[in-house]
Structure formats: C-alpha cells, structure tokens
Design an enzyme around this catalytic site. Sequence first.
Site, PDB file in Angstrom:
ATOM      1  N   PRO A 170     -35.203 -44.993   3.098  1.00 40.66           N
ATOM      2  CA  PRO A 170     -36.438 -44.267   2.757  1.00 40.66           C
ATOM      3  C   PRO A 170     -37.661 -45.194   2.689  1.00 40.66           C
ATOM      4  O   PRO A 170     -38.741 -44.838   3.155  1.00 40.66           O
ATOM      5  CB  PRO A 170     -36.129 -43.657   1.383  1.00 40.66           C
ATOM      6  CG  PRO A 170     -34.648 -43.538   1.360  1.00 40.66           C
ATOM      7  CD  PRO A 170     -34.149 -44.743   2.092  1.00 40.66           C
ATOM      8  N   TYR A 171     -37.471 -46.394   2.133  1.00 41.00           N
ATOM      9  CA  TYR A 171     -38.556 -47.371   2.028  1.00 41.00           C
ATOM     10  C   TYR A 171     -39.030 -47.796   3.422  1.00 41.00           C
ATOM     11  O   TYR A 171     -40.229 -47.816   3.707  1.00 41.00           O
ATOM     12  CB  TYR A 171     -38.054 -48.575   1.234  1.00 41.00           C
ATOM     13  CG  TYR A 171     -38.999 -49.753   1.200  1.00 41.00           C
ATOM     14  CD1 TYR A 171     -40.128 -49.754   0.382  1.00 41.00           C
ATOM     15  CD2 TYR A 171     -38.745 -50.886   1.970  1.00 41.00           C
ATOM     16  CE1 TYR A 171     -40.982 -50.847   0.340  1.00 41.00           C
ATOM     17  CE2 TYR A 171     -39.591 -51.982   1.934  1.00 41.00           C
ATOM     18  CZ  TYR A 171     -40.704 -51.953   1.123  1.00 41.00           C
ATOM     19  OH  TYR A 171     -41.558 -53.030   1.086  1.00 41.00           O
ATOM     20  N   TYR A 172     -38.078 -48.125   4.281  1.00 36.46           N
ATOM     21  CA  TYR A 172     -38.451 -48.574   5.631  1.00 36.46           C
ATOM     22  C   TYR A 172     -39.100 -47.457   6.444  1.00 36.46           C
ATOM     23  O   TYR A 172     -40.037 -47.700   7.208  1.00 36.46           O
ATOM     24  CB  TYR A 172     -37.220 -49.112   6.362  1.00 36.46           C
ATOM     25  CG  TYR A 172     -36.930 -50.556   6.077  1.00 36.46           C
ATOM     26  CD1 TYR A 172     -37.828 -51.552   6.453  1.00 36.46           C
ATOM     27  CD2 TYR A 172     -35.756 -50.946   5.421  1.00 36.46           C
ATOM     28  CE1 TYR A 172     -37.570 -52.886   6.196  1.00 36.46           C
ATOM     29  CE2 TYR A 172     -35.493 -52.275   5.157  1.00 36.46           C
ATOM     30  CZ  TYR A 172     -36.402 -53.243   5.552  1.00 36.46           C
ATOM     31  OH  TYR A 172     -36.144 -54.564   5.301  1.00 36.46           O
TER      32      TYR A 172
END
Length: 213
Positions: free
Chosen positions: A129-131
Amino acid sequence: MSKVFIIGANGKVGKNLVNVLNEKNEHEVSVGLRKKEQFGYFEEKGVKPVLLNLEDNLDAITDAINGSDVVVFTAGSGGSTGPDKTLTIDLDGAAKSVEAAEKIGAKQFIMVSAIHADAPEYWTEDMKPYYIAKHYADKIIQASKLNYTILRPGGLSDEAGTGKVTTDSSGFKTTMIPREDVARAIEAAIGNEKAEAKIVSLLAGDTPVEEIY
C-alpha cells in the site's frame, strides 16, 4: 531569498530539514503542522508554523501554503497506521498538495518519495500500500505543470549524516541513508536548475550531496 514551505515538518526528515535550512540561513521557512501544540518547537527554531491537515480539503491546503515559492512534501502516515491512512496522507494528501502548489504558482515542488517506487518487483507484500501510494503520487507530480524534483531515499536511519550519498540503486552496498542526508539533498535541490524534472534515488554513499544533480 525563497519562501520555503515544508509539509510534514514534524516528521524526522522535516525536523532535520529545518536544522539544515537554519544552518544555511538562505530562505524564509514556514512549516505545516497538524496541531498547535507542535508550534513551540518550530517557533524556537525561528521558522513560521502554519496549521495544515492533509485530510482537509484542497482550499484549506492552498490557503496554508499560499505565498510559498518552494513546497517540500515530506509527509507520511507512518508505520504505525494502516493502509487507509497511507491512502489519505501519502497519496491523496500528496495529490492535493501538488494541485495546491499549482494553484499558487509555486516555482518548485520537492517530493520525498521512496526508493523503487517505480519498480513493483521490489515491493514486499506488507509495504505494497505504501509503495502504491508513492508510485502514483510521483506520477501525479510528473503530470503536473510544476517544476519538480523527486527524491527516492532508501531505508531511513537516525545516524549522523555524512553529506555524501549515492544515486545508484542498482548495485547498492547498503539499503539505508541517514535522514540528515536526505534533508541535505532537499536543501541542495532548492532553487537548483540542475534539479529540475529529476528523479533521484538516495542511499548512503561517497558522492557529495551538492554534486548529485
């Protein structure tokens, strides 16, 4: 003297950046903060605190950064939150900040992204999700009308900076970089024509920060 606005100033990279900018004393610095209780620390540093919540609407963010020449986005939801906050801060917050910077006619936008944000083969499942947020935030700024610099640091450490980095992430000897050196890379990009439309990976290395653009 440029007017520099730091979004995410209360984070560790942001605080390092305030210190680096204070060393140079070449810019008028404002910082966006979520809470008034955070103002005192920055007022003591001689910078101007402004209330800014990335979950607010576009108009509120535009008002907060209005008058800035350079906008630095170093905000993040942090490792202790879930994918929902990653979406609202790292992606939607970044997208609104880019649009707000366009609306005020900012001369430069510096984005602190993440190493391999453009290389899904490196994305671990827990960090996906962060990437994804960083990947599309970077695409949004590249599609904007802004003069941008995107910095993609590796893992962030609290070690003292060396002032030296590498921008080669292919054969890296380390996956880490001190936050202080990320701050120095941001400072070196401000007002630097050689940093225009550049996407730069950052890891601890041997090249002086001033020479990476």
